[in-house]
Design a protein around this motif. Structure first.
Motif, short mmCIF file in Angstrom:
data_model
loop_
_atom_site.label_atom_id
_atom_site.label_comp_id
_atom_site.label_asym_id
_atom_site.label_seq_id
_atom_site.Cartn_x
_atom_site.Cartn_y
_atom_site.Cartn_z
N PRO A 81 0.82 -1.21 0.00
CA PRO A 81 0.00 0.00 0.00
C PRO A 81 0.86 1.27 0.00
N THR A 122 -0.12 4.35 -7.71
CA THR A 122 -0.31 5.59 -6.94
C THR A 122 -1.34 6.53 -7.57
N ILE A 165 -4.75 5.89 -6.06
CA ILE A 165 -4.96 6.14 -4.62
C ILE A 165 -6.04 7.18 -4.35
N GLU A 182 -4.90 3.79 -0.56
CA GLU A 182 -3.66 3.02 -0.69
C GLU A 182 -3.91 1.52 -0.64
N GLU A 183 -4.76 1.08 0.31
CA GLU A 183 -5.06 -0.35 0.42
C GLU A 183 -5.79 -0.85 -0.82
N ALA A 239 -3.38 -1.16 -3.75
CA ALA A 239 -2.51 -2.33 -3.60
C ALA A 239 -3.29 -3.62 -3.88
N ARG A 240 -4.54 -3.69 -3.45
CA ARG A 240 -5.37 -4.87 -3.69
C ARG A 240 -5.60 -5.07 -5.19
#
Length: 191
Positions: A15, A20, A23, A28-29, A32-33
């Motif tokens: 994350p 980016t 985001i 962030e999470e 990343a997922r």
């Protein structure tokens, strides 16, 4: 010619460190997922393609990628420099792809490898003006030096450089990368 090796350029899905530009829309999470799903899809397609492949990684320990994809997955550090320097280190014959193109498929990778039987370069154009895949049978450093990466100029500049060096590339169908919230809207299953 020997079969090209497929090099997947990847980052560890941490994350705040991947996707980016997503985001602001998904956090962030969430970014990343989404990236983790895209990377897993890319590796799954690479395995199913029958091509010899490796992960070329940055932003994570090699062991972490082995934890994600198995100890039998070849993982190589990208090394330093800009994207062009990192891509230029991959030995020919090669196919290079990122890990953020949900439309990548087994038939597409096989078609790219087959195109190198009678062409020295193959390109998979992305709808953002770049490319999601490049393959080559011999070193092509002129394609990677002094390029304005992550801009709509990448594909036109690449084609101009190829023409200037007498290369007629094979061109695959255009696909979309997932870089922005607008891109993501086309792939609701990733959210």
């Amino acid at each position: 010619m020997a079969s090209p090796k497929l090099s997947i350029f990847a980052r560890l899905p941490v994350p705040g460190k991947v996707k980016t530009r997503l985001i602001p829309a998904v956090g962030e999470e969430g970014a990343a997922r989404i990236y983790a799903r895209l990377l897993a899809h890319t590796v799954e397609v690479a395995r199913a393609s029958g091509l010899d492949f490796e992960l070329r990684v940055t932003g994570g320990e090699i062991a972490a990628f082995h934890d994600l994809f198995g100890a039998d997955t070849k993982v190589v550090d990208q090394g330093g420099g800009d994207l062009g320097e990192k891509m230029g280190r991959v030995e020919a014959p090669a196919l290079l792809i990122g890990s953020d193109c949900p439309g990548i498929s087994v038939p597409l990778l096989q078609a790219a490898a087959g195109a190198l039987d009678d062409r020295r370069v193959v390109l998979g154009p992305a709808n953002d003006g770049g490319y999601y895949l490049i393959g080559f049978t011999e070193p092509v450093p002129f394609l990677f030096d002094d390029m304005e990466w992550s801009t709509p100029k990448v594909l036109p500049e690449t084609l101009a450089r190829l023409a200037a060096h007498g290369y007629g590339p094979a061109v695959l169908p255009e696909l979309a990368d997932i870089d922005t919230a607008e891109d993501l809207a086309q792939w609701p299953e990733l959210q």
